[in-house]
Scaffold this motif. Structure first.
Motif, short mmCIF file in Angstrom:
data_model
loop_
_atom_site.label_atom_id
_atom_site.label_comp_id
_atom_site.label_asym_id
_atom_site.label_seq_id
_atom_site.Cartn_x
_atom_site.Cartn_y
_atom_site.Cartn_z
N UNK A 260 -16.90 27.08 -29.18
CA UNK A 260 -17.29 26.15 -30.29
C UNK A 260 -17.07 24.18 -30.51
N UNK A 261 -16.42 23.57 -30.22
CA UNK A 261 -15.90 22.62 -30.04
C UNK A 261 -17.65 22.31 -28.85
N UNK A 262 -17.46 22.77 -28.17
CA UNK A 262 -18.87 22.18 -27.06
C UNK A 262 -19.95 22.07 -27.94
N UNK A 263 -20.18 22.93 -28.71
CA UNK A 263 -21.49 23.43 -29.48
C UNK A 263 -21.00 22.70 -31.12
N UNK A 264 -20.03 21.86 -31.29
CA UNK A 264 -20.09 20.89 -32.51
C UNK A 264 -19.59 20.15 -31.82
N UNK A 265 -19.43 19.33 -31.10
CA UNK A 265 -19.57 18.00 -30.18
C UNK A 265 -20.18 17.75 -29.05
N UNK A 266 -21.73 17.75 -28.90
CA UNK A 266 -22.43 17.36 -28.02
C UNK A 266 -22.45 16.38 -27.10
N UNK A 267 -22.44 16.86 -26.35
CA UNK A 267 -22.03 16.63 -24.25
C UNK A 267 -23.86 15.52 -24.32
N UNK A 268 -24.29 15.10 -25.71
CA UNK A 268 -25.96 15.28 -25.37
C UNK A 268 -26.64 15.32 -24.13
N UNK A 269 -26.55 16.65 -24.00
CA UNK A 269 -27.14 17.81 -23.42
C UNK A 269 -26.69 18.34 -21.99
N UNK A 270 -25.30 17.27 -22.02
CA UNK A 270 -25.10 17.98 -20.45
C UNK A 270 -24.42 19.28 -20.78
N UNK A 271 -24.40 20.04 -19.08
CA UNK A 271 -23.43 21.19 -19.28
C UNK A 271 -21.89 21.15 -19.69
N UNK A 272 -21.89 22.08 -19.56
CA UNK A 272 -20.29 22.63 -20.12
C UNK A 272 -19.76 21.55 -18.06
N UNK A 273 -20.01 22.14 -16.90
CA UNK A 273 -19.24 21.99 -15.94
C UNK A 273 -20.16 20.48 -16.03
#
Length: 157
Positions: free
Chosen positions: A22-35
């Motif tokens: 949910x944190x990943x979804x709500x704070x975009x990494x500008x299209x970057x993957x979690x890795x």
């Protein structure tokens, strides 16, 4: 056997995974993957790092890490260079743009969690914060290699 019920351990695992997603979804990494975000964060926090050291920290095989670094480098977020002591060895570090992005995302994620903590029922935020040392220790234990359990040797007949 341990003293924890399977149901409690499942609930903990599911809650931690849901929070991370949910944190990943709500704070975009500008299209970057979690890795990619994890590798960038590690380099920003600990860098400059050697490739094999970074692979060990991230738990990635060298081929996968090379692909991730290629994407980060193409985006101008990291730069690879030869190590001073051994010109054959490669070190990687963040660029100013990479450091800036990583710091901005970290601030946004921290603000998101701070906002949600204030909305929890009375006392629950304090309980979560009191559990931080245990959660940090668990994270450290999960990061260590698990000792190989030896199988009992069967006697020859």
């Amino acid at each position: 056997m341990n003293q924890f019920s399977g149901e409690d351990v499942d609930r903990l695992r599911i809650a931690l995974a849901r929070i991370a997603r949910l944190v990943d979804r709500q704070v975009s990494g500008e299209g970057m993957t979690r890795t990619q975000l994890s590798v960038l964060g590690t380099i920003a926090r600990l860098g400059p790092l050697g490739i094999s050291e970074l692979a060990d920290i991230e738990g990635l095989n060298p081929t996968m890490l090379s692909r991730v670094l290629g994407k980060l480098e193409a985006s101008g977020l990291v730069v690879r260079s030869a190590a001073v002591a051994d010109r054959r060895a490669v070190r990687v570090q963040t660029t100013p743009a990479g450091r800036s992005l990583q710091q901005r995302l970290r601030r946004q994620r921290s603000q998101l969690l701070a906002d949600r903590l204030t909305g929890l029922p009375e006392g629950q935020a304090g309980q979560l914060l009191a559990a931080l040392p245990a959660l940090e220790t668990l994270a450290e234990q999960l990061n260590r290699p698990q000792p190989v359990k030896s199988q009992p040797v069967k006697a020859a007949r």
